[in-house]
Design an enzyme around this catalytic site. Structure first.
Site, PDB file in Angstrom:
ATOM      1  N   LEU A   1       0.826  -1.210   0.000  1.00  0.00           N
ATOM      2  CA  LEU A   1       0.000   0.000   0.000  1.00  0.00           C
ATOM      3  C   LEU A   1       0.859   1.257   0.000  1.00  0.00           C
ATOM      4  O   LEU A   1       0.448   2.303  -0.467  1.00  0.00           O
ATOM      5  CB  LEU A   1      -0.900   0.028   1.244  1.00  0.00           C
ATOM      6  CG  LEU A   1      -2.033  -0.973   1.277  1.00  0.00           C
ATOM      7  CD1 LEU A   1      -2.722  -0.961   2.624  1.00  0.00           C
ATOM      8  CD2 LEU A   1      -3.037  -0.669   0.171  1.00  0.00           C
TER       9      LEU A   1
ATOM     10  N   GLY B   1       6.712   3.955   4.222  1.00  0.00           N
ATOM     11  CA  GLY B   1       6.912   5.116   5.080  1.00  0.00           C
ATOM     12  C   GLY B   1       8.312   5.101   5.637  1.00  0.00           C
ATOM     13  O   GLY B   1       9.148   4.291   5.224  1.00  0.00           O
TER      14      GLY B   1
ATOM     15  N   VAL C   1       3.984  -0.934   4.082  1.00  0.00           N
ATOM     16  CA  VAL C   1       2.620  -1.224   4.528  1.00  0.00           C
ATOM     17  C   VAL C   1       1.950  -2.117   3.478  1.00  0.00           C
ATOM     18  O   VAL C   1       2.035  -1.838   2.278  1.00  0.00           O
ATOM     19  CB  VAL C   1       1.809   0.074   4.685  1.00  0.00           C
ATOM     20  CG1 VAL C   1       0.469  -0.228   5.317  1.00  0.00           C
ATOM     21  CG2 VAL C   1       2.581   1.086   5.502  1.00  0.00           C
TER      22      VAL C   1
ATOM     23  N   LYS D   1       1.596  -2.970   8.882  1.00  0.00           N
ATOM     24  CA  LYS D   1       2.818  -2.180   8.771  1.00  0.00           C
ATOM     25  C   LYS D   1       3.971  -2.996   9.321  1.00  0.00           C
ATOM     26  O   LYS D   1       3.970  -3.372  10.488  1.00  0.00           O
ATOM     27  CB  LYS D   1       2.620  -0.895   9.582  1.00  0.00           C
ATOM     28  CG  LYS D   1       3.727   0.081   9.446  1.00  0.00           C
ATOM     29  CD  LYS D   1       3.274   1.467   9.894  1.00  0.00           C
ATOM     30  CE  LYS D   1       2.260   2.031   8.930  1.00  0.00           C
ATOM     31  NZ  LYS D   1       1.830   3.362   9.235  1.00  0.00           N
TER      32      LYS D   1
ATOM     33  N   ASP E   1       5.973  13.669  12.121  1.00  0.00           N
ATOM     34  CA  ASP E   1       6.020  13.568  10.659  1.00  0.00           C
ATOM     35  C   ASP E   1       4.647  13.861  10.045  1.00  0.00           C
ATOM     36  O   ASP E   1       4.126  13.085   9.252  1.00  0.00           O
ATOM     37  CB  ASP E   1       6.534  12.179  10.242  1.00  0.00           C
ATOM     38  CG  ASP E   1       7.015  12.152   8.783  1.00  0.00           C
ATOM     39  OD1 ASP E   1       7.151  13.237   8.177  1.00  0.00           O
ATOM     40  OD2 ASP E   1       7.253  11.052   8.253  1.00  0.00           O
TER      41      ASP E   1
END
Ligand SMILES: *[C@@H]1O[C@H](CO)[C@@H](O)[C@H](O)[C@H]1NC(C)=O
Ligand SMILES: *[C@@H]1O[C@H](CO)[C@@H](O)[C@H](O)[C@H]1NC(C)=O
Ligand SMILES: *[C@@H]1O[C@H](CO)[C@@H](O)[C@H](O)[C@H]1NC(C)=O
Ligand SMILES: *[C@@H]1O[C@H](CO)[C@@H](O)[C@H](O)[C@H]1NC(C)=O
Ligand SMILES: *[C@@H]1O[C@H](CO)[C@@H](O)[C@H](O)[C@H]1NC(C)=O
Ligand SMILES: *[C@@H]1O[C@H](CO)[C@@H](O)[C@H](O)[C@H]1NC(C)=O
Ligand SMILES: *[C@@H]1O[C@H](CO)[C@@H](O)[C@H](O)[C@H]1NC(C)=O
Ligand SMILES: *[C@@H]1O[C@H](CO)[C@@H](O)[C@H](O)[C@H]1NC(C)=O
Ligand SMILES: *[C@@H]1O[C@H](CO)[C@@H](O)[C@H](O)[C@H]1NC(C)=O
Ligand SMILES: *[C@@H]1O[C@H](CO)[C@@H](O)[C@H](O)[C@H]1NC(C)=O
Length: 813
Positions: A529, A532, A537, A554, A648
């Site tokens: 998906l 990061g 993910v 994740k 973030d």
């Protein structure tokens, strides 16, 4: 055998001389020093200088430094790690392969001697040194086998030059922050490649140079032979510039004496000063001090007259020159030093002026103070009118933007924040009128009953006066509002989880998965998906009885060692969060090296793809999203039992659920990647363009970093574009934050929402949101509002005061 039978004292005597020699001259490969209160140092043969660990005042931190060793107060002449002091137990070592490194107790390299690249592009390699030595001049050198220098401290100066030291083209001296703070300061001495020697200020943290306040005028474009080539501090204490044709231009021409130590230091107040100190053996007693023998510029307050920069005292202050030629900085009435430990860092207003005083009269809210002979020659005037004293005083009082009005030669110059380059000059016949909010204005109830509320902030550095402008004039409605706010406050307090409930929540709410479960759910980690800063993910599906649930798995692959230990604690903290604007954590897996988190699946992608995509969401839905994200952040910062700093915030980390409700993702993970044992190892978290200045400085990371990132994102939401777009036709528009501030200043905010008819028809709201965003992106974290205040301002519950320029040290302002 006979050797070993010698008595021990004699054995030591034999060793002692060689030991001393190796301490005072050649430093052999493999030698090292360890930082501690009593740590030894490497001395120059004469004993005048020492190289080693210099302990910072009242601190357990050390600088790798060179200092005058024979005078009672150690005076540093060179230091390596001013921005990055070393903790006790750190080690400086001349390694076996001939490098000089400073390492922290846990083995991280804090500093190393790297080759400096000369202006002509030649770099000398630092490797291959055969030994090192501290010379009697105070120069620490790494020497190759062929006796050439691989590295020398004289070529890498800090804030000081010593006799026999030269500054080459491109060379820089940087001031300290304060006498005891060795972080890089604002002032620098720079021998420019074209031959001019200048003193100028830089805008931290990017180190952009502002206009010079001293210029040697030794750059001759027509005849480069007349241009400067190097700055020399010669053996007898003279300072001069040598031109390419070998002629010299004297700077310091005092009469030298062999009986003195000399140094030339760019002091923290921006003045380049040559000092002399009687050498100890001649002076007899130790009661001596450094006396200045030459300095430039003679009046730094007047010399700082460039259009950029902030003068020597920082913004919103004024500078006076003392009898000793040293500047001193004062704040205007109603202002306080932004950093009480550094008076050169400018002042901030105690109360932010309110441009919407409602029914209360300005003369009830403000006093006008007078300062004779004070003016701000380089602060832009927003109005200039012919007037007398009374008119000038009054017109500032009643003009909500006016902070100071200067009356000079029959003209009244009105100025707003921020004020720069303030000076007191007795030769100027004029005076300044300053508007100061009354100290009792915060509980001032005017006859019509409009109430001034003072919002409470966790850090009380900038109380902001706000007014409930929503509520016409009726005292009764005000009364209701206050009750409503109190109820709200009590309710939100009760919502907070008590720590004792923590462990039980983990058991009840969170599912523990095996790695195999998740491997099956994701079909062998097949559908990616996104990626990061934590890892990849994957999409997955769970099949609990009678239903199917989509999940996002994740896989954390970049956890630090400390993070590993904290995994359970952090997962616990995340598990306890429950808010409609946060992505919910459903479970986790911890199996040896495998650390995975299982979240509910968000079907509508990220805010980034929505904002930067082809069909942009309507203005109304965008503002709604901005509110909701802000609420999610308030929750993270203030309403869960342990405040969570996201670190973030950016559109890529805001996900959209089935109903396009924005949900913050990836929160609570920052700590797992951050090893906050030593601040130095803390890599900058967050994403370029969204990170606050604190990350680049030695400053604590607080929830205000999220406020900054939120501000940048808010502008992106308003304008439907990325913060940075290099390919912009119009260069000024490349950096969104700068461009929007420019438009705001010029009162042309229509430009930022040009093709958005819905927004154009709602300019009041556009302006309010932009003002909130500008407050959020203030470089000074203490000026940024809390997220709670942001929500109040966004919703229009409180008035938004006029924001100052977000980056006061730059040409933007
Ligand atoms: C330092 O080392 C160099 C090279 O090994 C040697 O030539 C020199 O004599 C040494 N100096 C002293 C004072 O030991
Ligand atoms: C020395 O420091 C520089 C940057 O500060 C770094 O690029 C370099 O890798 C370091 N060298 C060593 C040997 O650690
Ligand atoms: C250099 O020239 C400027 C402009 O003429 C002058 O103001 C300044 O005093 C000169 N600097 C020196 C060191 O003479
Ligand atoms: C230092 O410079 C001054 C001025 O140029 C000169 O008079 C003096 O002889 C120099 N001293 C030495 C030791 O070179
Ligand atoms: C510089 O100063 C030295 C020593 O005071 C003097 O001898 C010399 O003539 C001066 N040079 C110039 C170019 O003024
Ligand atoms: C040494 O430093 C202390 C504290 O900074 C100061 O009070 C004292 O006057 C200094 N002494 C000399 C001789 O400079
Ligand atoms: C400003 O600073 C002074 C002295 O530190 C302090 O007494 C005063 O309370 C401060 N004012 C505000 C509004 O913080
Ligand atoms: C400025 O005007 C105010 C309000 O009218 C008045 O009270 C004050 O005395 C005036 N101040 C000066 C310095 O003239
Ligand atoms: C606030 O103080 C001023 C004088 O400094 C006074 O005139 C005014 O009445 C005070 N207001 C209130 C509400 O106390
Ligand atoms: C020195 O100043 C910097 C910048 O203002 C600050 O971040 C740092 O904490 C200060 N260091 C010390 C040792 O006070």
């Amino acid at each position: 055998m006979a050797f070993y039978s010698l008595s021990q004292p004699f054995f030591l005597l034999l060793l002692l001389p060689t030991f001393v020699v190796s301490q005072t001259s050649n430093i052999t490969l493999g030698s090292y020093l360890v930082a501690s209160k009593e740590s030894p140092s490497w001395k120059s043969p004469s004993g005048d200088f020492a190289f080693g660990f210099y302990q910072l005042q009242n601190q357990d931190h050390f600088l790798l430094a060179i200092w005058f060793d024979r005078i009672p107060n150690r005076t540093t002449v060179w230091y390596a790690n001013g921005d990055n002091p070393a903790s006790q137990g750190s080690k400086v070592e001349l390694t076996r392969d001939g490098k000089l490194t400073l390492t922290s107790p846990n083995g991280l390299i804090l500093w190393n001697a790297t080759s400096t690249v000369d202006t002509d592009g030649t770099a000398s390699s630092v490797e291959g040194a055969a030994y090192a030595a501290l010379l009697d001049t105070g120069n620490f050198v790494l020497v190759r086998k062929d006796f050439t220098y691989a590295w020398e401290s004289f070529n890498n100066p800090a804030d000081t030059l010593l006799p026999t030291q030269e500054l080459k083209l491109g060379g820089i001296l940087s001031s300290k922050q304060t006498p005891s703070n060795y972080s890089r300061g604002r002032f620098q001495l720079h021998l420019l490649p074209k031959g001019n020697l200048v003193l100028d200020t830089i805008s931290l943290p990017k180190a952009n140079e502002n206009a010079a306040y001293y210029i040697s005028n030794t750059s001759d474009i027509a005849n480069s032979a007349n241009s400067g080539q190097r700055l020399v501090f010669n053996e007898s204490g003279h300072i001069y510039i040598v031109l390419r044709n070998e002629k010299i231009v004297n700077l310091s021409d005092q009469v030298p004496s062999q009986d003195y130590y000399y140094r030339a230091t760019l002091d923290f107040d921006g003045i380049l000063t040559e000092y002399a100190y009687p050498k100890p053996q001649r002076a007899g007693n130790a009661d001596q001090s450094w006396s200045p023998v030459w300095s430039t510029p003679s009046d730094i307050c007047q010399a700082m007259n460039g259009d950029e920069g902030l003068g020597s005292c920082g913004y919103n202050s004024y500078c006076t020159i003392g009898n000793n030629g040293r500047p001193s900085c004062q704040c205007l009435p109603g202002f306080n030093f932004s950093d009480p430990d550094n008076k050169f860092n400018g002042c901030i207003q105690d109360r932010i002026q309110d441009c919407n005083p409602g029914p209360s009269k300005a003369e009830d809210l403000y006093d006008m103070h007078q300062l004779p002979n004070t003016y701000w020659p380089k602060s832009a005037n927003f109005e200039r009118t012919q007037s007398n004293e009374d008119e000038c005083n009054q017109s500032c009082l009643y003009d909500c933007e006016c902070v100071v009005a200067v009356l000079k030669e029959g003209f009244c110059y009105k100025k707003k924040l921020p004020l720069t380059n303030g000076i007191v000059d007795r030769s100027v016949n004029g005076k300044a009128f300053i508007k100061v909010a009354r100290s009792n204005a915060s509980n001032f109830l005017n006859p019509k009953g409009s109430r001034v509320l003072q919002l409470q902030k966790k850090d009380q550095s900038t109380p902001i006066l706000v007014r409930s402008f929503l509520l016409g004039g009726s005292a009764f409605i005000n009364f209701l509002l206050i009750i409503a706010i109190s109820i709200l406050a009590i309710w939100s307090c009760n919502k907070k989880q008590k720590p004792s409930q923590m462990s039980s929540l983990l058991e009840s709410n969170l599912q523990s998965f095996t790695y195999q479960d998740l491997e099956e759910a994701t079909d062998g980690f097949k559908e990616e998906l996104g990626r990061g800063s934590f890892g990849i993910v994957y999409k997955g599906v769970l099949h609990p009885p009678h239903s199917t649930i989509c999940i996002a798995v994740k896989k954390l692959d970049k956890i630090t060692q400390e993070g590993e230990k904290e995994f359970k604690t952090e997962v616990n903290a995340i598990a306890k969060t429950l808010h409609k604007n946060l992505v919910r954590l459903m479970g986790f897996c911890e199996e040896g090296p495998h650390k995975l988190l299982v979240y509910e699946f968000m079907s509508n992608g990220t805010l980034a793809s929505l904002l930067y995509g082809d069909c942009r969401p309507t203005w109304k839905s965008r503002t709604q999203m901005a509110f909701e994200i802000a609420r999610g952040l308030v929750y993270l910062h203030e309403e869960c039992s342990i405040p969570i700093i996201h670190c973030d915030i950016k559109p890529q980390n805001i996900l959209l659920d089935d109903s396009f409700i924005p949900r913050i993702s990836d929160f609570g993970l920052a700590k797992l990647l951050m090893s906050n044992q030593t601040r130095t190892t803390t890599a900058i978290r967050g994403t370029k363009g969204y990170v606050a200045a604190e990350w680049f400085r030695n400053m604590p990371i607080t929830t205000k970093v999220d406020v900054y990132s939120y501000g940048v994102m808010l502008l992106e939401i308003i304008c439907c574009r990325k913060n940075y777009e290099e390919e912009r036709e119009n260069e000024e528009e490349a950096i969104l934050t700068d461009w929007v501030y420019d438009c705001y200043k010029e009162r042309r905010l229509d430009k930022v929402v040009e093709n958005d008819e819905e927004a154009i028809n709602d300019m009041t709201k556009v302006e309010r949101l932009v003002m909130v965003a500008i407050w959020c992106i203030q470089e000074d974290p203490s000026l940024r509002p809390s997220m709670r205040k942001v929500t109040h301002m966004l919703e229009g519950v409180v008035q938004v005061p006029m924001p100052p320029c977000p980056t006061p040290f730059t040409s933007l302002c």
